[in-house]
Design a protein around this motif. Sequence first.
Motif, short mmCIF file in Angstrom:
data_model
loop_
_atom_site.label_atom_id
_atom_site.label_comp_id
_atom_site.label_asym_id
_atom_site.label_seq_id
_atom_site.Cartn_x
_atom_site.Cartn_y
_atom_site.Cartn_z
N PRO A 50 0.78 -1.11 -0.21
CA PRO A 50 0.01 0.03 0.03
C PRO A 50 0.83 1.25 -0.07
N GLN A 87 2.41 9.87 -9.97
CA GLN A 87 1.58 10.13 -11.45
C GLN A 87 0.79 11.41 -11.25
N GLY A 88 0.37 11.74 -9.89
CA GLY A 88 -0.18 12.91 -9.64
C GLY A 88 0.69 14.20 -10.16
N LEU A 132 -3.75 7.92 6.05
CA LEU A 132 -2.74 9.08 5.96
C LEU A 132 -3.54 10.49 6.19
N ARG A 176 -5.90 -2.64 -4.29
CA ARG A 176 -6.45 -1.31 -4.52
C ARG A 176 -7.20 -0.81 -3.44
N TRP A 189 -1.42 14.74 -4.10
CA TRP A 189 -0.91 14.20 -5.54
C TRP A 189 -1.49 12.67 -5.83
N ALA A 190 -1.38 12.10 -4.47
CA ALA A 190 -1.78 10.61 -4.83
C ALA A 190 -3.47 10.70 -5.33
N TRP A 234 1.08 6.48 -6.91
CA TRP A 234 0.05 7.56 -7.40
C TRP A 234 0.48 8.96 -7.36
N ALA A 235 1.03 9.31 -6.14
CA ALA A 235 1.44 10.52 -5.95
C ALA A 235 2.51 11.13 -7.17
N MET A 277 2.19 1.95 -3.39
CA MET A 277 1.34 2.39 -4.35
C MET A 277 0.84 3.82 -4.23
N ARG A 298 -5.32 2.96 3.12
CA ARG A 298 -4.13 3.47 3.62
C ARG A 298 -4.08 4.91 3.61
N LEU A 299 -4.40 5.37 2.30
CA LEU A 299 -4.66 6.92 1.87
C LEU A 299 -5.53 7.39 2.98
N GLN A 344 -5.42 7.43 -12.99
CA GLN A 344 -5.32 6.41 -13.02
C GLN A 344 -6.43 5.62 -13.51
N ASP A 386 -3.68 -0.95 -11.62
CA ASP A 386 -3.94 -0.49 -10.38
C ASP A 386 -3.52 -1.54 -9.41
N GLY A 387 -3.06 -2.80 -9.98
CA GLY A 387 -2.46 -3.63 -9.19
C GLY A 387 -3.54 -4.81 -8.61
N ARG A 431 -6.83 -2.06 -0.33
CA ARG A 431 -5.76 -1.69 0.81
C ARG A 431 -5.13 -0.38 0.70
N VAL A 432 -4.70 0.09 -0.63
CA VAL A 432 -4.11 1.35 -0.73
C VAL A 432 -5.02 2.42 -0.41
N ILE A 433 -6.20 2.32 -0.73
CA ILE A 433 -7.13 3.38 -0.71
C ILE A 433 -7.44 3.33 0.96
N GLN A 439 -4.97 12.66 -6.85
CA GLN A 439 -4.71 13.15 -8.23
C GLN A 439 -4.55 11.93 -9.34
N GLY A 440 -3.28 11.46 -8.81
CA GLY A 440 -2.87 10.15 -9.35
C GLY A 440 -3.86 8.96 -9.68
N LEU A 441 -4.64 8.98 -8.41
CA LEU A 441 -5.37 7.92 -8.52
C LEU A 441 -6.80 8.32 -9.67
#
Lengths: 184, 184
Positions: free
Chosen positions: A141, A151-152, B179, B169, B148-149, A148-149, A144, B175-176, B156, B163-164, B171-173, B151-153
């Motif tokens: 995670p 890419q952003g 954060l 995906r 940025w992440a 993404w950051a 990823m 995490r985001l 994407q 997106d793996g 789990r990444v969200i 925006q990257g999402l």
Amino acid sequence: MSTPPRPSECRNASRRILSAARAIATREGAGRITIEAVAKEAGLSKGGLLYNYPTKRALLSGLLAQMLAEHRELLESVPERHPARTLRGHLETVLQSEDVDGDLSMAILATAASDPQLLDPLRAELTDDLGRILSDTQDAPGAMVAFWAIQGLRFQKLLKLPDGGADTRERVIERLRALIDDLK
Amino acid sequence: MSTPPRPSECRNASRRILSAARAIATREGAGRITIEAVAKEAGLSKGGLLYNYPTKRALLSGLLAQMLAEHRELLESVPERHPARTLRGHLETVLQSEDVDGDLSMAILATAASDPQLLDPLRAELTDDLGRILSDTQDAPGAMVAFWAIQGLRFQKLLKLPDGGADTRERVIERLRALIDDLK
DNA sequence: TAACAAAAACCGACCGGACGGTATAGTTTG
DNA sequence: CAAACTATACCGTCCGGTCGGTTTTTGTTA
């Protein structure tokens, strides 16, 4: 017999055409990439261009392939040995290509809008990279989010979206580097 | 005399036109947005459309404005009270607009390629949001990375980049989200 | 309420030009 | 000569925008 010893000519024409297209995109904007304009810029006729790239689609595809190749080259030239080498490579690559390819990437986006399949090679490449990134770290995670950051950041530069000023920007990039380096 | 507020009629034409444009973009792709096609889809003639939007540029500008308005509406409907409310709002907004506006956003990107000024309202809005985000937190770099992440999402999803897989995906969200919530 | 004029909204034929692609004739080169 | 390559004229299409005219709505007056 042996392959005609003139790949240089042919290749050069193709390369000249592609850089002509890039020049036009950068100078006049993405929408101005037309067969005639590119041919003129490359110093040959419309027919000559269409001999090398039978359709506009082929031309754009070639353009994208060239950019992808250069991108990969840049990416692999990142010397650092690191578990998240690829991630770091992406970041530095984005930072390095200082607005040079801005309008050019826009061209790609524009064409992608009307012909989404053109992005397939890009997708394949990214899938590859992403797989490497995820298998290189234990914190998928986190990796990823960093991906993404990046890419952003790429699109923020591309579309000239706000970035909070150069000073904060620099600190953010530093933070991003730290995030990546702490990954493993 | 009983004249109930009837700017509804006039407005309805404009709105009908815009949704016609969106329908075409979604159904046939971004490149198919032409004045004639939109007019037909909206059930009026070319002249009628050009009466409401004197140029194609105006039409696209209106389209972008509508999307921006809807985006803001969504963003402000995020109930949560939180120092990084705006950040969280952006994230949830992206997640919520499940592919509905995909090709539509592509249309915007495409037009942006030929007319970068059209993105100015978007830039203004984002500048505004970003200012709020940065002043809401003590960890500006962290907030920017999250921004940025997001925006990257967004891109994407837009470009259908890898997106793996759905599981990672999710789990990444998560995490985001964590954060963002830990920001303050 | 009927008559009517003015303005708003709308129609659709048409124009000019750009663009992608074809056809073909010519030129270089091995 | 033949193959690779280039140049030019041309075609069909599409598209944005114009323009003169028509219909619908609105405001006014008797």
